[in-house]
Design an enzyme around this catalytic site. Structure first.
Site, PDB file in Angstrom:
ATOM      1  N   ASP A 194     -12.878   8.060   6.674  1.00 34.53           N
ATOM      2  CA  ASP A 194     -12.611   8.614   8.003  1.00 34.53           C
ATOM      3  C   ASP A 194     -13.909   8.922   8.737  1.00 34.53           C
ATOM      4  OD1 ASP A 194      -9.924   8.473   7.490  1.00 34.53           O
ATOM      5  OD2 ASP A 194      -9.777  10.540   6.765  1.00 34.53           O
ATOM      6  N   GLU A 242       0.841  -1.204   0.000  1.00 33.22           N
ATOM      7  CA  GLU A 242       0.000   0.000   0.000  1.00 33.22           C
ATOM      8  C   GLU A 242       0.874   1.250   0.000  1.00 33.22           C
ATOM      9  OE1 GLU A 242      -3.713   0.612   2.427  1.00 33.22           O
ATOM     10  OE2 GLU A 242      -2.397   2.066   3.461  1.00 33.22           O
TER      11      GLU A 242
END
Length: 652
Positions: A133, A40
Site C-alpha cells: 500500500d 485470490e
C-alpha cells in the site's frame, strides 16, 4: 509442493501438443484443458470468518481444481499471522499450491527473513512480491516514494529472496496494464517490470482491468521490451454496480462504453448486474485466451472471498459443469458443454465439477514429503485432513502398492486427528445440523439421510458435502440411512470407464478405471446380524465389522488381505490402485469414528437427558460395518450392494 512456474510451463507444453489438433475443434473453441485459472483470497478479520473461508477454499479447490490460489498480505504485515495460517493450512491439507503475498511496506530485514523462514517451514514455495500500500495519507504511489521498510521497492525484495534462498521460491510480481501511478511513462513501466523479471521473478500477474484491448497492448509492449515470462491477466468479477463504479474510478481503470452501457441498464438489479458481469468476464477471458498474438494461457480471479461469480464465469467458458444425479455418468459427460447445465444456484453448487483431469480419485497433497504418495485407505475419504495429519510424520508414503501397513517405513496412524473447529463450527452450528433434541433413533437416521440429500452440509464423519460420484446412488443411500444404516463412506461400482470421464475419471488420458462397490455404515446389532447373513448368501461380498468395545466380526471369502477398491489401467504404466481397504487400517479408523460420536455429537447435550442417552447408546452398542462387493461386473446387470442391504433390512 511445486514452484508454480513449473506447473505453468507444463500447461504451456500441453498447449503446444494440442496445437497440431486445431482442425479437430470448432472455430473459436479454446483448446481443451490447455488453459488454467487461479483464485485470490484475503484473510478475514474474525475467527468464524476464517473458518468459513477455509471451508470455501476447500470446496473451491476440490470442485473447481485451480492451478493455484493466492493469499493476500496486509499493510506492514498487519495480517501476517492469518495470511501464514491460511496459506499453510491450504498447502498442507487441501492439495493446492499457494502463492502467498509478501509486501515490503514497513517490513524490516529481520521481519522479512523471519516470514521467509516461516513460509519455507510451512511448505509454502511460491510468493507474490509487491511493494504494498502507498504511504499513509496518500491515495497512490508517486514517483520517488519509498516503502518505509528495508526494501524500498518490489525489485529489492525479489533480490533479497534470491540472495537468501536461491531458487527455492517461485516468485511472481505485479504488472499494471494501465501503468503504475509511480511510472511517469509506459517506457518507464516497461523498464521497471523488466528489472523485476531480470532480478529473479518467474511470472507476472496483472492489476485488474476491463478493457481487453488495454491488456493486449500491455502484453505486446512487454514482449517488445524483452519480457518473455508468462503474463497472467487479473480478472475482477463485477459484484454490484456501485462498487464497480467506485473501484474503477478510484483505481483509474478504463471501462469500454459498451460495457458501461450494458451495466447501466440493470444498475438497480443486483442479480442482473452479477450475471452480466459474469458474462462480461467470460467474454474477456475467452478473447484473451484465444488470441494467438499475445500467447496467454491462464487467468487469475480476484474472488473477494466469494464463490458464485468465479464459478459462473468458468461455467460460461466450459471449464466446469453441473452434475445431474438423475443422469448416468455417460449422460453427464455428453451434457457437459450444453447451456442446459449452466444454471448455478446455492442448491447445486456442490454438484459443480471441473473438466480437468484428476491425478487420483482423491486430491493429493502438495507437500514435498508426500510427492510420491499414490495409495490411501478408503476410510478417511471424507476426512482427508485427519488422514494427512495422522500420517504427516511418516518417512515414506505408499507408492504403487499399499504393502504391509505394519511396515516401520509407513509409521503409525497417530492419534492427532480431530479438526473440530474446521468441520462443524460452534456448538450452536452443530445443534442446528445434528438436532437440538433428538429423542429416538429415527431422529438420528434422518440427520444422516438429509446429509446425503444435501440438506445438511456436514456430519462429523464427513468434512465436506457428498462426493459427486455418490450422486448416482444418492436415492439409495438416503433410503438406507432412513432404514438405520448410517452411511459415512460409499462408492458405486465402475467397470472400465474412460479415465477422461468427468465424474469417475482420473489419471492420464487414454486409460480405463475400475472400482468396487463399497459401503461403510453404523448400524444396530440387530441390523448388523442381518448384514452378516446377507453376506453369507452372496459369496462376492466381504464384510468387516467392529463395535466400540472392540468386538470384531468378519464374514466372506478370503478375508484379511488388502483389497484394491479403485484401480486404473493406463498406456505405458503399471496398473495403479490409489484406493484400498486394509483391515488393520479399518480398526485404527474405527477408534476415530466412534470417538466422533462423543467429541462432536454427545457433548452437545446435558448428561442424563434423553438426547444424551440416545447418542451414548448408539456409540456404545452400534457396529461400524464395511462391506465390499468384489463383483464389479454384475452391477451393470442390475445386481447391486444397495439392493442387497435394503432387502436385508426388510428381512429384519
Amino acid at each position: 509442493m511445486t514452484r508454480i512456474i513449473e506447473k505453468i510451463n507444463a500447461h504451456r507444453n500441453r498447449s503446444e501438443r494440442y496445437a497440431g489438433k486445431a482442425n479437430e475443434t470448432n472455430e473459436g473453441d479454446l483448446p481443451p484443458r490447455s488453459w488454467y485459472y487461479s483464485f485470490e483470497f484475503f484473510p478475514p478479520k474474525t475467527e468464524p470468518g476464517l473458518d468459513n473461508l477455509l471451508t470455501r477454499i476447500e470446496r473451491m479447490t476440490q470442485r473447481l481444481d485451480p492451478l493455484f490460489i493466492d493469499i493476500t498480505w496486509g499493510s506492514s504485515g498487519s495480517t501476517s499471522a492469518r495470511t501464514l495460517h491460511l496459506a499453510s493450512h491450504a498447502q498442507r491439507f487441501f492439495g493446492v499450491d499457494v502463492l502467498m503475498h509478501l509486501t515490503t511496506t514497513g517490513m524490516t530485514r529481520d521481519a522479512l527473513l523471519g516470514v521467509l523462514k516461516q513460509a519455507r517451514t510451512s511448505g509454502i514455495q511460491n510468493l507474490l512480491v509487491l511493494r504494498g500500500d502507498p504511504p499513509r495519507g496518500k491515495r497512490s504511489w508517486e514517483p520517488g516514494d519509498v516503502s518505509g521498510g528495508y526494501c524500498d521497492r518490489a525489485i529489492d525484495l525479489v533480490k533479497l529472496i534470491r540472495d537468501t534462498h536461491g531458487d527455492y521460491f517461485g516468485i511472481a510480481v505485479a504488472g499494471h496494464p494501465e501503468k503504475h501511478p509511480s511510472s511517469q511513462t509506459v517506457a518507464d513501466e516497461m523498464v521497471h517490470l523488466k528489472e523485476k523479471v531480470s532480478a529473479g521473478a518467474d511470472f507476472i500477474i496483472t492489476q485488474f482491468f476491463y478493457d481487453v484491448v488495454v491488456f493486449k497492448t500491455f502484453v505486446k509492449q512487454c514482449r517488445d521490451s524483452g519480457i518473455k515470462c508468462p503474463i497472467i491477466p487479473g480478472i475482477m468479477p463485477i459484484q454490484s454496480y456501485s462498487t464497480f463504479i467506485q473501484m474503477t474510478r478510484y483505481c483509474g481503470v478504463a471501462v469500454p462504453p459498451s460495457m458501461l452501457d450494458r451495466l447501466e441498464r440493470v444498475r438497480n438489479d443486483d442479480e442482473a448486474v452479477k450475471q452480466i458481469g459474469c458474462d462480461i468476464a467470460a467474454d474477456m477471458c475467452s478473447s484473451i485466451l484465444s488470441d494467438p498474438e499475445i500467447d496467454v494461457d491462464g487467468v487469475h480471479f480476484y474472488t473477494l472471498n466469494l464463490e458464485r461469480s468465479s464459478t459462473r464465469i468458468l461455467m460460461n467458458m466450459g471449464a466446469i459443469g453441473i452434475l445431474q444425479p438423475s443422469r448416468t455418468a455417460a449422460e453427464n459427460s455428453a451434457h457437459q458443454s450444453t447451456q442446459e447445465s449452466l444454471t448455478l444456484s446455492p442448491s447445486n453448487i456442490d454438484s459443480v465439477r471441473s473438466n480437468a483431469e484428476r491425478q487420483f480419485p482423491w486430491r493429493p497433497s502438495t507437500m514435498a514429503n508426500r510427492a510420491k504418495e499414490e495409495v490411501r485407505p478408503i476410510n478417511w475419504a471424507n476426512r482427508p485432513k485427519s488422514y494427512v495429519m495422522r500420517t504427516e510424520d511418516w518417512d515414506e508414503f505408499p507408492n504403487g502398492r499399499w504393502g504391509d501397513s505394519t511396515s516401520p517405513a509407513f509409521g503409525e496412524l497417530s492419534n492427532m486427528s480431530h479438526f473440530y473447529s474446521f468441520s462443524l463450527g460452534s456448538d450452536e452450528d452443530r445443534r442446528a445440523m445434528l438436532g437440538h433434541e433428538p429423542k429416538v433413533p429415527e431422529d438420528v437416521f434422518e440427520v444422516f439421510a438429509q446429509y446425503v440429500e444435501g440438506k445438511i452440509p456436514h456430519i462429523p464423519w464427513c468434512e465436506t458435502s457428498l462426493q459427486p460420484e455418490s450422486f448416482f446412488i444418492q436415492q439409495q443411500l438416503a433410503e438406507l440411512n432412513r432404514a438405520g444404516f448410517l452411511t459415512i463412506n460409499s462408492q458405486p461400482a465402475v467397470n472400465g470407464i474412460s479415465s477422461s470421464d468427468r465424474v469417475f475419471g482420473w489419471g492420464s488420458s487414454g486409460g480405463y478405471v475400475y472400482q468396487k462397490e463399497y459401503c461403510e455404515c453404523f448400524c444396530s446389532p440387530k441390523r448388523a446380524e442381518a448384514l452378516f447373513q446377507m453376506v453369507k448368501e452372496h459369496p462376492a461380498l466381504n464384510l468387516y465389522a467392529v463395535n466400540n468395545a472392540g468386538k470384531e466380526v468378519q464374514v466372506g471369502l478370503e478375508l484379511g488381505g488388502v483389497t484394491a477398491l479403485t484401480w486404473g489401467v493406463f498406456p505405458n504404466r503399471e496398473i495403479l490402485q490409489p484406493t484400498i481397504f486394509d483391515p488393520s487400517s479399518f480398526l485404527v479408523w474405527s477408534e476415530e469414528a466412534f470417538s466422533l460420536w462423543s467429541g462432536m455429537w454427545l457433548n452437545l447435550y446435558e448428561p442424563g437427558t434423553q438426547s444424551y442417552d440416545l447418542i451414548e447408546k448408539i456409540k456404545d452398542t452400534y457396529f461400524l460395518v464395511a462391506i465390499i462387493d468384489n463383483d464389479y461386473v454384475s452391477v451393470s446387470e442390475g445386481s447391486n450392494l444397495w439392493g442387497f442391504m435394503l432387502e436385508a433390512f426388510r428381512n429384519v
